[in-house]
Design an enzyme around this catalytic site. Structure first.
Site, mmCIF file in Angstrom:
data_model
loop_
_atom_site.group_PDB
_atom_site.id
_atom_site.type_symbol
_atom_site.label_atom_id
_atom_site.label_comp_id
_atom_site.label_asym_id
_atom_site.label_seq_id
_atom_site.Cartn_x
_atom_site.Cartn_y
_atom_site.Cartn_z
ATOM 1 N N ALA A 97 0.816 -1.363 0.145
ATOM 2 C CA ALA A 97 -0.088 0.134 0.008
ATOM 3 C C ALA A 97 0.922 1.253 0.068
ATOM 4 O O ALA A 97 0.754 2.244 -0.518
ATOM 5 C CB ALA A 97 -1.016 0.068 1.139
ATOM 6 N N TYR A 110 -0.039 -23.203 -4.991
ATOM 7 C CA TYR A 110 0.139 -22.665 -6.455
ATOM 8 C C TYR A 110 1.470 -22.308 -6.778
ATOM 9 O O TYR A 110 2.527 -21.960 -6.041
ATOM 10 C CB TYR A 110 -0.529 -21.343 -6.633
ATOM 11 C CG TYR A 110 -0.475 -20.320 -5.821
ATOM 12 C CD1 TYR A 110 0.559 -19.189 -5.897
ATOM 13 C CD2 TYR A 110 -1.314 -20.075 -4.753
ATOM 14 C CE1 TYR A 110 0.601 -18.206 -5.219
ATOM 15 C CE2 TYR A 110 -1.143 -18.707 -3.876
ATOM 16 C CZ TYR A 110 -0.404 -17.806 -4.167
ATOM 17 O OH TYR A 110 -0.130 -16.723 -3.472
HETATM 18 P P1 FAD Z 1 1.782 -4.482 5.158
HETATM 19 O O1 FAD Z 1 2.102 -5.459 4.064
HETATM 20 O O2 FAD Z 1 1.546 -5.057 6.333
HETATM 21 O O3 FAD Z 1 2.640 -3.326 5.221
HETATM 22 C C1 FAD Z 1 2.826 -2.341 5.986
HETATM 23 C C2 FAD Z 1 4.184 -1.871 6.299
HETATM 24 O O4 FAD Z 1 4.275 -0.970 7.220
HETATM 25 C C3 FAD Z 1 5.165 -2.843 6.680
HETATM 26 O O5 FAD Z 1 6.391 -2.830 5.743
HETATM 27 C C4 FAD Z 1 5.519 -2.427 8.267
HETATM 28 O O6 FAD Z 1 6.940 -3.035 8.514
HETATM 29 C C5 FAD Z 1 5.302 -1.193 8.065
HETATM 30 N N1 FAD Z 1 4.788 -0.547 9.427
HETATM 31 C C6 FAD Z 1 4.074 -1.223 10.351
HETATM 32 N N2 FAD Z 1 4.076 -0.358 11.513
HETATM 33 C C7 FAD Z 1 4.940 0.828 11.194
HETATM 34 C C8 FAD Z 1 5.149 1.771 11.937
HETATM 35 N N3 FAD Z 1 4.463 2.341 13.250
HETATM 36 N N4 FAD Z 1 6.092 2.808 11.436
HETATM 37 C C9 FAD Z 1 6.521 2.514 10.269
HETATM 38 N N5 FAD Z 1 6.338 1.477 9.505
HETATM 39 C C10 FAD Z 1 5.530 0.519 9.843
HETATM 40 N N6 FAD Z 1 -3.492 -10.376 -0.566
HETATM 41 C C11 FAD Z 1 -3.690 -10.522 -1.841
HETATM 42 O O7 FAD Z 1 -3.989 -9.591 -2.521
HETATM 43 N N7 FAD Z 1 -3.484 -11.570 -2.708
HETATM 44 C C12 FAD Z 1 -3.301 -12.894 -1.747
HETATM 45 O O8 FAD Z 1 -2.903 -13.839 -2.379
HETATM 46 C C13 FAD Z 1 -3.150 -12.601 -0.407
HETATM 47 N N8 FAD Z 1 -2.691 -13.815 0.273
HETATM 48 C C14 FAD Z 1 -2.591 -13.711 1.733
HETATM 49 C C15 FAD Z 1 -2.373 -14.762 2.528
HETATM 50 C C16 FAD Z 1 -2.190 -14.872 3.915
HETATM 51 C C17 FAD Z 1 -2.004 -16.162 4.576
HETATM 52 C C18 FAD Z 1 -2.534 -13.598 4.538
HETATM 53 C C19 FAD Z 1 -2.270 -13.484 5.791
HETATM 54 C C20 FAD Z 1 -2.666 -12.228 3.731
HETATM 55 C C21 FAD Z 1 -2.831 -12.487 2.294
HETATM 56 N N9 FAD Z 1 -3.253 -11.422 1.518
HETATM 57 C C22 FAD Z 1 -3.218 -11.522 0.091
HETATM 58 C C23 FAD Z 1 -3.261 -10.121 2.142
HETATM 59 C C24 FAD Z 1 -2.098 -9.344 2.144
HETATM 60 O O9 FAD Z 1 -0.787 -9.836 2.565
HETATM 61 C C25 FAD Z 1 -2.081 -7.869 2.671
HETATM 62 O O10 FAD Z 1 -3.373 -7.289 2.443
HETATM 63 C C26 FAD Z 1 -1.162 -6.788 2.281
HETATM 64 O O11 FAD Z 1 0.066 -7.081 2.321
HETATM 65 C C27 FAD Z 1 -1.446 -5.344 2.844
HETATM 66 O O12 FAD Z 1 -0.754 -4.499 2.491
HETATM 67 P P2 FAD Z 1 -0.065 -3.086 3.244
HETATM 68 O O13 FAD Z 1 0.845 -2.429 2.704
HETATM 69 O O14 FAD Z 1 -1.530 -2.386 3.586
HETATM 70 O O15 FAD Z 1 0.323 -3.923 4.630
#
Ligand code: FAD
Length: 406
Positions: A30, A227
């Site tokens: 994100a 997969y």
């Molecule tokens: P995150 O990937 O969690 O990134 C958050 C970032 O913020 C991290 O780098 C972290 O280190 C950083 N951070 C956190 N707190 C702080 C802070 N206080 N200060 C600074 N940095 C911070 N989604 C799909 O679309 N397809 C799939 O096939 C899929 N399979 C999945 C399988 C499993 C088992 C799981 C659990 C999830 C799956 N997902 C899938 C969901 C997907 O992994 C998440 O929705 C996605 O990673 C969210 O991205 P994000 O950037 O919002 O959060």
């Protein structure tokens, strides 16, 4: 399918994105996608990431055609297609004999139906493509920087210092510090489900080849998704089971491969074969988070898992993060000021994010059916699949057919 865009404010934008100082908290999918989309529109963006290096867990991601639409609009089409593996289909099968219950064609059929391919990607590959593009677009990335909260027009860091920001994009994931401040006392519930993940090298399978489709094996209270990644060099394993013992929400808990094998012993030969080659595994406790009423407060906006943490049963969490990122940047470029831009983002994204969040939760009941309900459900699935082959793909048109960039 295109977004139903709310009535525009009518005025030409008088907010110049180039003068906005934007801080993105979190350098995951994100965070990186939003930083890129904003920088491509001329904004000055800084990403704060608490990890000392940009890295993703060793696991796969399914990226549906709606996510590919965003990656293409970000200019990453060729790189992503080169790194992705296109499954021919997803097959739902029974856990014991591997009897087929349903097949949703993907491959060329997905491209034809939803306009873009359905790809499986290694998370690290996706993040490195985004990170490279972010750096080329002039974004500042500060690693090893933890966000603790916010002050008016500033981000508060863990070391007590502050960083001025006109807009704070909270992309800090499922346990978002910024969401916690916006929604104190949010009630989070352990679903009684735990996901195991593993990556298996094809070399450990003694010449046996994983089918070219995604295999979703359904058992009572459990399911396994397998997969191919990197054109079959790796196999991604996600095994979900219902369990009473609580496990933390995050990939920090190593699991025991033998315990994983024991818990899925007697499953069909493909599952047993792949699990027999697992060398290391991690566990993630699955939690249900309430739907938040709003994602915007003053100059803070939630995106990705910080806005709508969801269960992984539709494989759409990361894809929704990509859609959020695009719509946020697009809203800022279109509207006349910050409040109307953020209002537009919220109006466009909230219904869809929460719909996917609740559909994903419902999917577990279908996958994990037990008792007398199960044979009837499986029979129904097989019948529908053979008599109405368009039924299953049609159920996903609202999801995969959406192009938020159109
Ligand atoms: P995150 O990937 O969690 O990134 C958050 C970032 O913020 C991290 O780098 C972290 O280190 C950083 N951070 C956190 N707190 C702080 C802070 N206080 N200060 C600074 N940095 C911070 N989604 C799909 O679309 N397809 C799939 O096939 C899929 N399979 C999945 C399988 C499993 C088992 C799981 C659990 C999830 C799956 N997902 C899938 C969901 C997907 O992994 C998440 O929705 C996605 O990673 C969210 O991205 P994000 O950037 O919002 O959060």
């Amino acid at each position: 399918m295109q977004l139903e865009v709310p009535q525009a404010s009518g005025d030409a934008p008088d907010m110049d994105l180039k003068t906005l100082n934007i801080t993105v908290c979190g350098g995951g999918i994100a965070g990186m996608a939003s930083a890129l989309a904003l920088a491509q529109r001329g904004a000055s963006v800084t990403v704060l990431e608490r990890a000392p290096a940009l890295e993703e867990v060793g696991a796969g991601l399914q990226v549906g055609p709606n996510g590919m639409a965003v990656l293409e609009a970000l200019g990453l089409k060729d790189k992503i297609r080169a790194l992705g593996t296109q499954p021919e289909a997803v097959e739902l099968v029974d856990h014991r004999r591997g009897q087929r219950l349903m097949r949703v064609p993907l491959g060329g059929a997905a491209e034809q139906r939803w306009g873009r391919p359905y790809l499986n990607l290694h998370r690290a590959d996706l993040l490195s493509v985004l990170a490279e593009a972010v750096q080329a677009a002039g974004v500042t990335v500060r690693l090893g920087t933890t966000v603790a909260g916010r002050k008016p027009n500033a981000v508060l860091l863990e070391d007590g210092t502050t960083l001025a920001a006109d807009l704070i994009v909270a992309a800090d994931g499922v346990r978002s510090a910024l969401r916690k401040r916006m929604w104190q006392g949010e009630e989070v519930r352990f679903t009684g489900q735990v996901a195991w993940r593993a990556l298996v090298s094809a070399e450990r399978l003694g010449g046996w080849e994983m089918p070219r489709y995604t295999l979703l094996t359904l058992g009572p209270g459990k399911h396994v998704v397998l997969y191919r990644l990197r054109e079959g060099a790796l196999i991604n394993v996600v095994a979900v089971e219902e369990r009473e013992t609580w496990v933390e929400e995050g990939w920090s808990i190593p699991g025991d491969p033998d315990e994983l094998r024991r818990r899925f012993a007697g499953w069909n030969p493909v599952v047993e074969r792949v699990l027999s080659a697992v060398e290391s595994t991690y566990q993630w406790g699955l939690f249900e988070h309430p739907v938040l009423q709003h994602w915007v407060e003053d100059e803070v906006v939630l995106i990705g898992d910080a806005a709508h943490p969801m269960l992984p049963f539709l494989a759409q969490g990361a894809v929704m993060a990509l859609e959020d990122a695009w719509v946020l940047a697009d809203s800022l470029a279109r509207e006349r000021d910050l409040p109307s831009s953020l209002a537009r983002y919220q109006t466009l994204r909230h219904p869809r994010g929460t719909r996917v969040q609740s559909q994903a939760a419902r999917q577990a009941r279908l996958y994990h059916a037990r008792g007398p309900l199960r044979p009837g459900l499986h029979l129904g699935m097989s019948l529908v699949n053979s008599l109405l082959p368009d039924f299953a793909p049609r159920r996903f048109d609202w999801l995969y057919g959406m192009d938020v960039t159109a």
